[in-house]
Design a protein around this motif. Structure first.
Motif, PDB file in Angstrom:
ATOM      1  N   ASN A  75       0.860  -1.180   0.000  1.00 22.88           N
ATOM      2  CA  ASN A  75       0.000   0.000   0.000  1.00 22.88           C
ATOM      3  C   ASN A  75       0.895   1.227   0.000  1.00 22.88           C
ATOM      4  OD1 ASN A  75      -3.018  -0.925   0.730  1.00 22.88           O
ATOM      5  ND2 ASN A  75      -1.573  -2.228   1.859  1.00 22.88           N
ATOM      6  N   SER A  78      -0.773   7.757   0.624  1.00 24.09           N
ATOM      7  CA  SER A  78      -0.943   9.079   0.019  1.00 24.09           C
ATOM      8  C   SER A  78      -0.513  10.154   1.010  1.00 24.09           C
ATOM      9  CB  SER A  78      -2.401   9.297  -0.394  1.00 24.09           C
ATOM     10  OG  SER A  78      -3.242   9.313   0.741  1.00 24.09           O
ATOM     11  N   ALA A  80      -1.955  12.333   2.651  1.00 23.88           N
ATOM     12  CA  ALA A  80      -2.794  12.581   3.829  1.00 23.88           C
ATOM     13  C   ALA A  80      -2.763  11.423   4.823  1.00 23.88           C
ATOM     14  CB  ALA A  80      -4.240  12.835   3.394  1.00 23.88           C
ATOM     15  N   GLN A  81      -1.878  10.438   4.617  1.00 21.36           N
ATOM     16  CA  GLN A  81      -1.903   9.225   5.443  1.00 21.36           C
ATOM     17  C   GLN A  81      -0.682   9.070   6.351  1.00 21.36           C
ATOM     18  OE1 GLN A  81      -2.763   6.384   2.183  1.00 21.36           O
ATOM     19  NE2 GLN A  81      -4.730   6.039   3.200  1.00 21.36           N
ATOM     20  N   ASP A 100      -9.543   2.177   7.070  1.00 19.29           N
ATOM     21  CA  ASP A 100     -10.560   1.666   6.150  1.00 19.29           C
ATOM     22  C   ASP A 100      -9.863   0.759   5.153  1.00 19.29           C
ATOM     23  OD1 ASP A 100     -12.730   1.197   4.552  1.00 19.29           O
ATOM     24  OD2 ASP A 100     -12.894   3.247   3.785  1.00 19.29           O
ATOM     25  N   TRP A 101     -10.184  -0.531   5.175  1.00 20.35           N
ATOM     26  CA  TRP A 101      -9.493  -1.465   4.294  1.00 20.35           C
ATOM     27  C   TRP A 101     -10.437  -2.546   3.790  1.00 20.35           C
ATOM     28  CZ3 TRP A 101      -8.800  -6.736   5.561  1.00 20.35           C
ATOM     29  CH2 TRP A 101      -9.142  -7.080   6.875  1.00 20.35           C
ATOM     30  N   ALA A 112      -7.950   2.067   1.839  1.00 25.42           N
ATOM     31  CA  ALA A 112      -8.625   3.097   1.048  1.00 25.42           C
ATOM     32  C   ALA A 112      -7.759   4.347   0.976  1.00 25.42           C
ATOM     33  CB  ALA A 112      -9.977   3.434   1.679  1.00 25.42           C
ATOM     34  N   GLN A 113      -7.929   5.119  -0.098  1.00 26.98           N
ATOM     35  CA  GLN A 113      -7.300   6.433  -0.269  1.00 26.98           C
ATOM     36  C   GLN A 113      -5.768   6.379  -0.343  1.00 26.98           C
ATOM     37  OE1 GLN A 113      -9.195   9.240  -0.887  1.00 26.98           O
ATOM     38  NE2 GLN A 113     -10.804   7.690  -0.961  1.00 26.98           N
ATOM     39  N   VAL A 114      -5.211   5.245  -0.771  1.00 28.17           N
ATOM     40  CA  VAL A 114      -3.763   5.186  -0.984  1.00 28.17           C
ATOM     41  C   VAL A 114      -3.431   5.730  -2.370  1.00 28.17           C
ATOM     42  CG1 VAL A 114      -3.340   3.271   0.596  1.00 28.17           C
ATOM     43  CG2 VAL A 114      -3.941   2.782  -1.790  1.00 28.17           C
ATOM     44  N   ALA A 115      -2.161   6.080  -2.582  1.00 31.32           N
ATOM     45  CA  ALA A 115      -1.749   6.558  -3.902  1.00 31.32           C
ATOM     46  C   ALA A 115      -1.806   5.428  -4.918  1.00 31.32           C
ATOM     47  CB  ALA A 115      -0.340   7.140  -3.824  1.00 31.32           C
ATOM     48  N   SER A 144      -4.515   5.497  -7.807  1.00 33.21           N
ATOM     49  CA  SER A 144      -5.594   6.449  -7.597  1.00 33.21           C
ATOM     50  C   SER A 144      -5.300   7.822  -8.191  1.00 33.21           C
ATOM     51  CB  SER A 144      -5.846   6.617  -6.096  1.00 33.21           C
ATOM     52  OG  SER A 144      -4.736   7.264  -5.479  1.00 33.21           O
ATOM     53  N   LEU A 146      -3.513   9.969  -6.555  1.00 36.52           N
ATOM     54  CA  LEU A 146      -3.171  10.813  -5.413  1.00 36.52           C
ATOM     55  C   LEU A 146      -1.651  10.904  -5.261  1.00 36.52           C
ATOM     56  CD1 LEU A 146      -5.743   9.452  -2.792  1.00 36.52           C
ATOM     57  CD2 LEU A 146      -5.871  11.619  -4.034  1.00 36.52           C
TER      58      LEU A 146
END
Length: 226
Positions: A75, A78, A80-81, A100-101, A112-115, A144, A146
């Motif tokens: 993973n 991004s 923001a993580q 969230d996975w 969720a929300q990874v690059a 994504s 990101l």
């Protein structure tokens, strides 16, 4: 520094001069429970066949489960993580409860929300001192778009990124260093100073902007056309 035995801390700091992406490596243990930890020793290896590599410390708590698994996932976090990176770098009983996975096609945890993420089958495991190199063959992936989270000299930063497609703007990024530490900008998610050059000269635009910030520009050692 030259010696038969290096100072581990000094060597770690020297390795840390190379900026890397921040990832969380995940897999499932024999009981199907998710396991994972933060790692930045990751690189792509080959497009044909699609291979990547990550180094895993033999002292890692999840080392036995990770190296015994048939599949693992990368993973790429991004910008923001940062909190996810910190959480999975520290020992905790249930780190997955705070993210969230979901399961990838072969069952590896994907955030969720990874690059970007990659699920891999084990291609090879190579002994390498106090680590092993896990070479994975990519079986599924997703990007994504990101920006990724960066890490260098013990700190996080966000690399500036703009489109390089035809018609996109040309940008310039400065990597600033002071007293052996990166000098990024921002409060929460730090970023390297970057500016759009429009149709002008990226180097001159960046120099002008840095000088307006009170910095004296003497030498250019890294310019990126983004």
């Amino acid at each position: 520094m030259k010696a038969d035995v290096f100072d581990p801390r000094a060597l770690r700091e020297a390795f840390g001069a190379f900026p890397t992406a921040v990832t969380v490596i995940t897999a499932s243990d024999p009981a199907g429970r998710p396991v994972g930890f933060t790692a930045n020793s990751f690189t792509s290896v080959s497009l044909d066949p699609p291979l990547l590599l990550v180094c895993v410390a033999k002292t890692a708590r999840d080392y036995p489960a990770m190296t015994a698994a048939e599949h693992f996932a990368i993973n790429i976090l991004s910008e923001a993580q940062k909190d996810v990176s910190i959480k999975f770098a520290r020992p905790a009983e249930d780190r997955f409860a705070a993210v969230d996975w979901a399961r990838a096609p072969n069952g590896c945890p994907i955030f969720a929300q990874v690059a970007a993420w990659f699920e891999c089958s084990i291609h090879n495991v190579i002994e390498a001192g106090d680590h092993v190199m896990m070479v994975g063959r990519v079986t599924a992936f997703e990007s994504s778009g990101l920006n990724g989270l960066g890490y260098a000299r013990g700190g996080y930063f966000t690399p500036g990124a703009n489109s390089s497609a035809a018609g996109g703007e040309i940008g310039a990024v400065a990597v600033l260093e002071r007293h052996a530490a990166l000098f990024p900008l921002g409060d929460q998610n730090l970023a390297l100073p970057s500016y759009s050059a429009g149709s002008g000269d990226p180097a001159k635009t960046l120099a002008s902007q840095l000088e307006r910030s009170g910095l004296s520009v003497h030498d250019w050692f890294s310019l990126l056309d983004l």
